[in-house]
Design a protein around this motif. Sequence first.
Motif, PDB file in Angstrom:
ATOM      1  N   GLY A  52     -18.398 -31.239   4.343  1.00  0.00           N
ATOM      2  CA  GLY A  52     -18.696 -32.341   5.256  1.00  0.00           C
ATOM      3  C   GLY A  52     -18.118 -32.205   6.655  1.00  0.00           C
ATOM      4  O   GLY A  52     -18.617 -32.814   7.585  1.00  0.00           O
ATOM      5  N   THR A  53     -17.039 -31.443   6.793  1.00  0.00           N
ATOM      6  CA  THR A  53     -16.427 -31.178   8.107  1.00  0.00           C
ATOM      7  C   THR A  53     -16.110 -29.681   8.138  1.00  0.00           C
ATOM      8  O   THR A  53     -16.061 -29.037   7.074  1.00  0.00           O
ATOM      9  CB  THR A  53     -15.089 -31.940   8.275  1.00  0.00           C
ATOM     10  OG1 THR A  53     -14.165 -31.453   7.287  1.00  0.00           O
ATOM     11  CG2 THR A  53     -15.254 -33.438   8.121  1.00  0.00           C
ATOM     12  N   PRO A  54     -15.832 -29.120   9.327  1.00  0.00           N
ATOM     13  CA  PRO A  54     -15.465 -27.690   9.357  1.00  0.00           C
ATOM     14  C   PRO A  54     -14.259 -27.396   8.461  1.00  0.00           C
ATOM     15  O   PRO A  54     -14.258 -26.401   7.713  1.00  0.00           O
ATOM     16  CB  PRO A  54     -15.154 -27.442  10.835  1.00  0.00           C
ATOM     17  CG  PRO A  54     -16.023 -28.448  11.558  1.00  0.00           C
ATOM     18  CD  PRO A  54     -16.023 -29.680  10.693  1.00  0.00           C
ATOM     19  N   ILE A  55     -13.257 -28.275   8.487  1.00  0.00           N
ATOM     20  CA  ILE A  55     -12.076 -28.062   7.625  1.00  0.00           C
ATOM     21  C   ILE A  55     -12.486 -28.200   6.148  1.00  0.00           C
ATOM     22  O   ILE A  55     -12.127 -27.385   5.289  1.00  0.00           O
ATOM     23  CB  ILE A  55     -10.944 -29.050   7.979  1.00  0.00           C
ATOM     24  CG1 ILE A  55     -10.393 -28.733   9.373  1.00  0.00           C
ATOM     25  CG2 ILE A  55      -9.831 -29.020   6.924  1.00  0.00           C
ATOM     26  CD1 ILE A  55      -9.418 -29.779   9.911  1.00  0.00           C
ATOM     27  N   GLY A  56     -13.276 -29.233   5.861  1.00  0.00           N
ATOM     28  CA  GLY A  56     -13.725 -29.476   4.490  1.00  0.00           C
ATOM     29  C   GLY A  56     -14.551 -28.326   3.935  1.00  0.00           C
ATOM     30  O   GLY A  56     -14.453 -27.999   2.745  1.00  0.00           O
ATOM     31  N   GLU A  57     -15.354 -27.704   4.785  1.00  0.00           N
ATOM     32  CA  GLU A  57     -16.174 -26.573   4.313  1.00  0.00           C
ATOM     33  C   GLU A  57     -15.295 -25.365   3.972  1.00  0.00           C
ATOM     34  O   GLU A  57     -15.596 -24.609   3.049  1.00  0.00           O
ATOM     35  CB  GLU A  57     -17.251 -26.208   5.350  1.00  0.00           C
ATOM     36  CG  GLU A  57     -18.355 -27.259   5.515  1.00  0.00           C
ATOM     37  CD  GLU A  57     -19.210 -27.503   4.258  1.00  0.00           C
ATOM     38  OE1 GLU A  57     -19.410 -26.564   3.473  1.00  0.00           O
ATOM     39  OE2 GLU A  57     -19.650 -28.662   4.072  1.00  0.00           O
ATOM     40  N   LYS A  58     -14.192 -25.207   4.736  1.00  0.00           N
ATOM     41  CA  LYS A  58     -13.259 -24.108   4.401  1.00  0.00           C
ATOM     42  C   LYS A  58     -12.571 -24.406   3.066  1.00  0.00           C
ATOM     43  O   LYS A  58     -12.391 -23.522   2.230  1.00  0.00           O
ATOM     44  CB  LYS A  58     -12.212 -23.942   5.506  1.00  0.00           C
ATOM     45  CG  LYS A  58     -12.779 -23.321   6.758  1.00  0.00           C
ATOM     46  CD  LYS A  58     -11.686 -23.096   7.787  1.00  0.00           C
ATOM     47  CE  LYS A  58     -12.294 -22.538   9.068  1.00  0.00           C
ATOM     48  NZ  LYS A  58     -11.343 -22.406  10.155  1.00  0.00           N
ATOM     49  N   ILE A  59     -12.197 -25.678   2.890  1.00  0.00           N
ATOM     50  CA  ILE A  59     -11.562 -26.077   1.623  1.00  0.00           C
ATOM     51  C   ILE A  59     -12.551 -25.858   0.473  1.00  0.00           C
ATOM     52  O   ILE A  59     -12.188 -25.391  -0.608  1.00  0.00           O
ATOM     53  CB  ILE A  59     -11.088 -27.553   1.692  1.00  0.00           C
ATOM     54  CG1 ILE A  59      -9.941 -27.698   2.692  1.00  0.00           C
ATOM     55  CG2 ILE A  59     -10.673 -28.061   0.310  1.00  0.00           C
ATOM     56  CD1 ILE A  59      -9.463 -29.134   2.921  1.00  0.00           C
ATOM     57  N   ARG A  60     -13.832 -26.175   0.723  1.00  0.00           N
ATOM     58  CA  ARG A  60     -14.865 -25.987  -0.313  1.00  0.00           C
ATOM     59  C   ARG A  60     -14.907 -24.542  -0.801  1.00  0.00           C
ATOM     60  O   ARG A  60     -14.978 -24.277  -2.005  1.00  0.00           O
ATOM     61  CB  ARG A  60     -16.240 -26.383   0.261  1.00  0.00           C
ATOM     62  CG  ARG A  60     -17.376 -26.179  -0.709  1.00  0.00           C
ATOM     63  CD  ARG A  60     -18.740 -26.459  -0.075  1.00  0.00           C
ATOM     64  NE  ARG A  60     -19.786 -26.177  -1.030  1.00  0.00           N
ATOM     65  CZ  ARG A  60     -20.323 -27.092  -1.857  1.00  0.00           C
ATOM     66  NH1 ARG A  60     -19.946 -28.327  -1.804  1.00  0.00           N
ATOM     67  NH2 ARG A  60     -21.236 -26.744  -2.739  1.00  0.00           N
ATOM     68  N   GLU A  61     -14.865 -23.618   0.166  1.00  0.00           N
ATOM     69  CA  GLU A  61     -14.924 -22.197  -0.217  1.00  0.00           C
ATOM     70  C   GLU A  61     -13.767 -21.836  -1.142  1.00  0.00           C
ATOM     71  O   GLU A  61     -13.934 -21.109  -2.110  1.00  0.00           O
ATOM     72  CB  GLU A  61     -14.847 -21.320   1.034  1.00  0.00           C
ATOM     73  CG  GLU A  61     -16.180 -21.188   1.736  1.00  0.00           C
ATOM     74  CD  GLU A  61     -16.079 -20.367   3.006  1.00  0.00           C
ATOM     75  OE1 GLU A  61     -15.224 -19.463   3.056  1.00  0.00           O
ATOM     76  OE2 GLU A  61     -16.850 -20.667   3.938  1.00  0.00           O
TER      77      GLU A  61
END
Length: 214
Positions: A43-52
């Motif tokens: 949902g956010t650039p930080i969140g997408e990194k966490i997703r990975e």
Amino acid sequence: MKKGFMIVCDGSNGAGKTTVIKGVEQYLKDKGIDVILTREPGGTPIGEKIREVILDPSTPEMIDMTELMLFGAGRAQHLQQKIIPAIDAGKIVISDRFDAAMFSFQHYARGIDLTIIKTINDLALNGFKPAMNIILDLDPCEGLKRVKSRGEGLDRLEVEKQEFLVKARNGYLAQAALAPETFEIVDASQSKEAVLRDVLAIIDTLLIQHQLAV
Ligand code: TMP
């Protein structure tokens, strides 16, 4: 300005959330309603990194508490950076998964104590609550078949034992039974058209409740 609200589309892996969300987006746009799509984890650039990090199947050693706190961290960022500003700007936010998934997967499936889940989730949400969780309910066995038939690899949670996904599914049903005012269950074993029809009926009711029906 009138505030918007948040609708979550959640449920079994492979239940067809993406198709439903696109259908709902089109339906609302056709009515001239401002809508944004988002997802969790992500949902956010930080969140997408966490997703990975969370979904990476090459790190099965991740302990349950790490997983829980990563989901919580992503949610805190998502809410403050994206969801609250959109709602304040009068938009309807549609999220592919949100906190119901944490109760289903980290509590009902992983078995982490409910008070711990609530503590982490409350820290992230600070009193916020989505208006509605629409749960696409499907036998996880059927769901995984659909994921595999799309040619997608399985993520770190999807490679868990079948029993884990069954517990997560039952977790959604249990939450819906406890909070019928903010949960709707839709039978995702139906045709795509029938699933979307059922979801749009729920959306219509929400629009009336929020005085946005046109
Ligand atoms: P998906 O984007 O394909 O639905 O994958 C996200 C996965 O993450 C899915 O298996 C559900 C899981 N999940 C949790 O375990 N806890 C959470 O809080 C969230 C948002 C998702």
